[in-house]
Design a protein around this motif. Sequence first.
Motif: not given
Length: 340
Positions: A185-189
Amino acid sequence: MSARPQPLALPLDRLGRPLRDLRLSVIDACNFRCGYCMPADQVPDDHGLDAASRLSFDEIEVLARAAARVGATKLRITGGEPLLRKGLPDLVARLARIEGIDDLAMTTNGALLARHARALREAGLRRLTISLDALDPALFHELSGNRGDIGDVLAGIAAAGQAGFGSLKINCVVQRGVNEDEVLPLVEHFRGSGHVLRFIEYMDVGTCNGWRRDRVVPSAELRDRIHARWPLHALDAHYRGEVAERHAFDDGAGEVGFVSSVTAPFCGDCHRARVSADGRLYTCLFSASGIDLRADIGQGEVALSERLSALWGARADRYSELRGSERASARHVEMFLVGG
Ligand code: SAM
Ligand code: SF4
Ligand code: SF4
């Protein structure tokens, strides 16, 4: 690039490494209680030096000028939480004027950043690193020792962008079974945002975090997980001694970094010195104790630079390469005293 004041031959330590990077802790207090750094059950709420025990801005400036004389080109302001230090933009303005310092940065948990970003930028701060271990609001709150609100950090990141900071570094310390599920999720964000997300291996800094090796998630494993979802390719380092291994997304959505202090130590290129808020020099993040510089600071920039040169020349630290061996010291300074 500004000219360096030049009285001394630039010292090398006993392993041939120059001093390039000084990390200045401006405060040892924090508004968070991250379990890997300052666990709430070990570090009381009222923890912190009294204001008189902290180096004054005059003393910090002398220290930074002396470090520039012996080779430092980078300064990083850290803590504890540096944004708790009153008048920080005034200090930044003084440090930004020092000849020879080409890079002035700060590491913060970001909780108070929205209200300070513009003043810091106008004072001359060049770069910001923001620590962020989870996007999930409940987990973020828990990881901060039940002190932090993810909304404040995201607002801080947005404010930094509006204040002109451009690309930020976002640091995430990953712990097995704690926040591994936040990685994708952090990478996606942050993919495509222009900011660079960096995953840091959980380290055995300090003595109060109850570090266990089985909580470390090796960078190689994270890289593979991210690569499986968004293919990556390796990039060259920007400069020798860069701690993060850089990888770009094949689709052009920016890059991510990995700091592998446990699984791939980088002591051979370690050009960093750290000074705590009360003026102690630590030549390694894992030093057991620091050297009190206060009296030397009182002697002024030139005398202090000679002392720093001698201390740096005696340095032979390489803890991460010795980790687990008999030669590695078991006592380490706490991370919140020297700032990472
Ligand atoms: N309070 C500020 C912050 O959190 O950004 C600055 C000081 S904090 C000590 C600096 C960095 O050290 C943070 O990015 C934090 O995640 C990292 N850190 C603290 N304890 C750590 C540990 N045990 N292993 C890896 N990184 C750690
Ligand atoms: Fe505070 Fe930073 Fe340590 Fe977290 S990592 S407890 S924010 S000093
Ligand atoms: Fe530098 Fe010490 Fe870390 Fe090695 S263990 S990279 S010498 S701070």
